[in-house]
Design a protein around this motif. Structure first.
Motif, PDB file in Angstrom:
ATOM      1  N   MET A  71      -2.725  -0.678   3.719  1.00 34.69           N
ATOM      2  CA  MET A  71      -2.075  -0.115   2.502  1.00 34.69           C
ATOM      3  C   MET A  71      -2.731  -0.353   1.085  1.00 34.69           C
ATOM      4  O   MET A  71      -2.875   0.423   0.649  1.00 34.69           O
ATOM      5  CB  MET A  71      -0.461  -1.042   2.289  1.00 34.69           C
ATOM      6  CG  MET A  71       0.210  -1.247   3.617  1.00 34.69           C
ATOM      7  SD  MET A  71       0.952   0.328   3.654  1.00 34.69           S
ATOM      8  CE  MET A  71       1.878   1.173   3.009  1.00 34.69           C
ATOM      9  N   GLN A 100      -0.136   0.039  -4.506  1.00 32.95           N
ATOM     10  CA  GLN A 100       0.100   0.701  -3.265  1.00 32.95           C
ATOM     11  C   GLN A 100       1.818   1.124  -3.448  1.00 32.95           C
ATOM     12  O   GLN A 100       2.493   0.960  -2.988  1.00 32.95           O
ATOM     13  CB  GLN A 100      -0.002  -1.374  -2.590  1.00 32.95           C
ATOM     14  CG  GLN A 100      -1.338  -1.064  -2.164  1.00 32.95           C
ATOM     15  CD  GLN A 100      -1.262  -3.050  -1.482  1.00 32.95           C
ATOM     16  OE1 GLN A 100      -0.363  -3.119  -0.542  1.00 32.95           O
ATOM     17  NE2 GLN A 100      -2.592  -3.639  -1.644  1.00 32.95           N
ATOM     18  N   PRO A 101       2.791   0.423  -4.318  1.00 35.97           N
ATOM     19  CA  PRO A 101       4.244   0.395  -4.585  1.00 35.97           C
ATOM     20  C   PRO A 101       4.199   1.749  -4.877  1.00 35.97           C
ATOM     21  O   PRO A 101       5.659   2.358  -4.331  1.00 35.97           O
ATOM     22  CB  PRO A 101       4.476  -0.068  -6.235  1.00 35.97           C
ATOM     23  CG  PRO A 101       3.203  -1.118  -6.484  1.00 35.97           C
ATOM     24  CD  PRO A 101       1.981  -0.399  -5.802  1.00 35.97           C
ATOM     25  N   TYR A 112       4.354   3.498  -0.897  1.00 37.22           N
ATOM     26  CA  TYR A 112       5.713   2.794  -0.668  1.00 37.22           C
ATOM     27  C   TYR A 112       7.120   3.331  -0.668  1.00 37.22           C
ATOM     28  O   TYR A 112       8.532   3.426   0.012  1.00 37.22           O
ATOM     29  CB  TYR A 112       5.948   1.369  -1.055  1.00 37.22           C
ATOM     30  CG  TYR A 112       5.147   0.344  -0.023  1.00 37.22           C
ATOM     31  CD1 TYR A 112       5.776  -0.342   1.485  1.00 37.22           C
ATOM     32  CD2 TYR A 112       4.425  -0.716  -0.837  1.00 37.22           C
ATOM     33  CE1 TYR A 112       4.863  -1.144   1.799  1.00 37.22           C
ATOM     34  CE2 TYR A 112       3.864  -1.812  -0.393  1.00 37.22           C
ATOM     35  CZ  TYR A 112       3.289  -1.478   1.193  1.00 37.22           C
ATOM     36  OH  TYR A 112       2.680  -3.084   1.859  1.00 37.22           O
ATOM     37  N   ARG A 113       6.790   3.916  -1.351  1.00 34.53           N
ATOM     38  CA  ARG A 113       8.094   5.303  -2.134  1.00 34.53           C
ATOM     39  C   ARG A 113       8.332   6.341  -0.674  1.00 34.53           C
ATOM     40  O   ARG A 113       9.169   7.692  -0.483  1.00 34.53           O
ATOM     41  CB  ARG A 113       7.798   5.866  -3.612  1.00 34.53           C
ATOM     42  CG  ARG A 113       8.358   4.681  -4.154  1.00 34.53           C
ATOM     43  CD  ARG A 113       8.672   6.139  -5.590  1.00 34.53           C
ATOM     44  NE  ARG A 113       6.946   6.634  -5.715  1.00 34.53           N
ATOM     45  CZ  ARG A 113       6.287   5.798  -7.278  1.00 34.53           C
ATOM     46  NH1 ARG A 113       6.660   4.349  -7.311  1.00 34.53           N
ATOM     47  NH2 ARG A 113       4.961   5.865  -7.735  1.00 34.53           N
ATOM     48  N   ASP A 126       6.914   3.008   4.474  1.00 34.03           N
ATOM     49  CA  ASP A 126       7.972   1.321   4.780  1.00 34.03           C
ATOM     50  C   ASP A 126       6.381   0.556   5.175  1.00 34.03           C
ATOM     51  O   ASP A 126       7.191  -0.754   5.480  1.00 34.03           O
ATOM     52  CB  ASP A 126       8.907   1.432   6.213  1.00 34.03           C
ATOM     53  CG  ASP A 126       9.850   1.822   5.698  1.00 34.03           C
ATOM     54  OD1 ASP A 126      10.392   2.179   4.626  1.00 34.03           O
ATOM     55  OD2 ASP A 126      10.480   2.629   6.556  1.00 34.03           O
ATOM     56  N   GLY A 127       5.795   0.651   5.526  1.00 36.90           N
ATOM     57  CA  GLY A 127       4.239  -0.382   5.759  1.00 36.90           C
ATOM     58  C   GLY A 127       3.449   0.191   6.621  1.00 36.90           C
ATOM     59  O   GLY A 127       3.357   1.625   6.701  1.00 36.90           O
TER      60      GLY A 127
END
Length: 200
Positions: A32, A43-44, A47-48, A51-52
């Motif tokens: 990621m 990185q955040p 995640y929108r 999921d990884g």
């Protein structure tokens, strides 16, 4: 948009970047943090949309099967019989060469029990079944033949990507031999009188 600006962030852009990374550098490159760096985002922000890493691998497996299916369908247009088998075999092998990392993404998750993955595999099988229609096989024989063809081609391409063909044997010659055997087998199946009798 300048060459240094990131594309509009979304799931498609993330998958495209992930696919490019593993094709050029291998599966270990897919993290990621690396994808975020390539897209010049945090990185955040990723995640929108995903999921990884596991979600990325599964999505890449789905996308890769879809791309392979399109490549195979295009290769067999206007072809039948052994010509179709040779065309689909060459297209399958070339796809693995062109997209080595993405090709290996298809092995990351078990297919059985995952409806989306099962459907993606069945679409590939359907293309191979159509490829075998020129041999006049019945429905059951065509499906089993398609599964055999898929197994043989996937096995060869996987070995080739793993560097599992030691010198001095030429992988091209081995591939041609494999395809010749497949064509001979399907041609024999089209004439049941040529099939050897099963042992009692």
């Amino acid at each position: 948009m300048s060459s240094h600006e990131s594309p509009v962030l979304g799931r498609d852009a993330i998958l495209s970047t992930a696919g490019r990374l593993i094709d050029s550098e291998g599966g270990d490159a897919l993290t990621m943090s690396r994808v975020a760096a390539e897209l010049e985002v945090t990185q955040p922000a990723l995640y929108r949309h995903v999921d990884g890493v596991g979600d990325l691998w599964r999505a890449l497996g789905l996308q890769t099967r879809s791309e392979l299916c399109d490549r195979l369908a295009h290769a067999t247009v206007g072809r039948a019989g052994t010509d179709a088998i040779r065309a689909v075999a060459n297209a399958w092998r070339q796809f693995g060469i062109d997209r080595p990392g993405c090709y290996r993404s298809t092995e990351r998750f078990p297919v059985t029990g995952d409806a989306e993955l099962e459907d993606a595999v069945e679409r590939v099988i359907e293309v191979l079944v159509l490829c075998l229609r020129g041999f006049g096989l019945d429905d059951d024989a065509a499906v089993h033949g398609a599964r055999t063809l898929r197994s043989a081609l996937h096995g060869f391409v996987t070995f080739e990507l793993d560097g599992a063909f030691p010198e001095p044997h030429d992988p091209d010659d081995s591939f041609d031999h494999l395809v010749d055997l497949l064509c001979l087998g399907f041609d024999t199946q089209s004439n049941p009188t040529q099939l050897p009798k099963k042992a009692a």
